[in-house]
Enzyme design. Sequence first.
Site, PDB file in Angstrom:
ATOM      1  CE  LYS A  83      -4.481   0.592   2.189  1.00 17.35           C
ATOM      2  NZ  LYS A  83      -5.247   0.382   3.429  1.00 17.35           N
TER       3      LYS A  83
HETATM    4  O1  G3P Z   1      -7.845   0.854   5.229  1.00 17.32           O
HETATM    5  C1  G3P Z   1      -8.235   1.968   4.513  1.00 17.32           C
HETATM    6  C2  G3P Z   1      -9.555   2.541   4.877  1.00 17.32           C
HETATM    7  O2  G3P Z   1     -10.555   1.595   4.667  1.00 17.32           O
HETATM    8  C3  G3P Z   1      -9.621   3.216   6.224  1.00 17.32           C
HETATM    9  O3  G3P Z   1     -10.916   3.487   6.588  1.00 17.32           O
HETATM   10  O4  G3P Z   1     -12.416   3.698   8.494  1.00 17.32           O
HETATM   11  O5  G3P Z   1     -10.107   4.606   8.692  1.00 17.32           O
HETATM   12  O6  G3P Z   1     -11.775   5.729   7.217  1.00 17.32           O
HETATM   13  P1  G3P Z   1     -11.314   4.452   7.814  1.00 17.32           P
END
Ligand code: G3P
Length: 214
Positions: A83
């Site tokens: 990533k």
């Molecule tokens: O892992 C990437 C993403 O899905 C993070 O989401 O919940 O931290 O906005 P969030």
Amino acid sequence: MQFFLDTANLAEMRAAKAWGLLDGVTTNPTLMAREGGDWRAVMQAICREVEGPVSLEAVGDTADELIAMGLDLVRNGPNVVVKIPMTPEGLKAVRVLRSKGVDTNVTLVFSPMQALLAAKAGASFISPFVGRLDGLSQDGMQLVADIMAILRNYSMEARVIVASVRHPRHVAEAALMGAHVATVPFAVLRQMFDHPLTSAGLEMFNKDWAALNG
Ligand code: G3P
């Protein structure tokens, strides 16, 4: 459509796997920190548990730092996808990692132009964060629709991972748009099973069955 789990928690992965709903996993530094412990050991355990792609995030300011960490991360398992943050240095790293046969997932994507740049750099996956955009009163799913249209216009190979998912409606809309992947927190995956009419109907069937046999 593939379902990835957005987690670093092995118990959640095993539960999703038992339902046949674990096509891959995405992690980030926040999710890794939530698990604690030896992060290398956690990453290796995740890569063993999951048959599909496992996104592990590289951290660094320069392309050289991101490339070095990416090449280290892929040693954790054969299914690692690195990533990479959506920055100019990040996209340099994507190009180099691609030339070395390493799959990448460009993360923190919040605009159609960022997605187009990531696709042109050779990203294997692109992760628009829909929930965080919704949180700013913007339309996260419209971003996904725009990205899908751009990739289709030019037959680009990058696959879209709908990320920062907050509720089952995000997943339903992603499926209607033909997004390749939704990465969902375990709580959202569990929510996707439920409907009040299913629960009410089951309760009545169970009651009537008991009466018939009573
Ligand atoms: O892992 C990437 C993403 O899905 C993070 O989401 O919940 O931290 O906005 P969030």
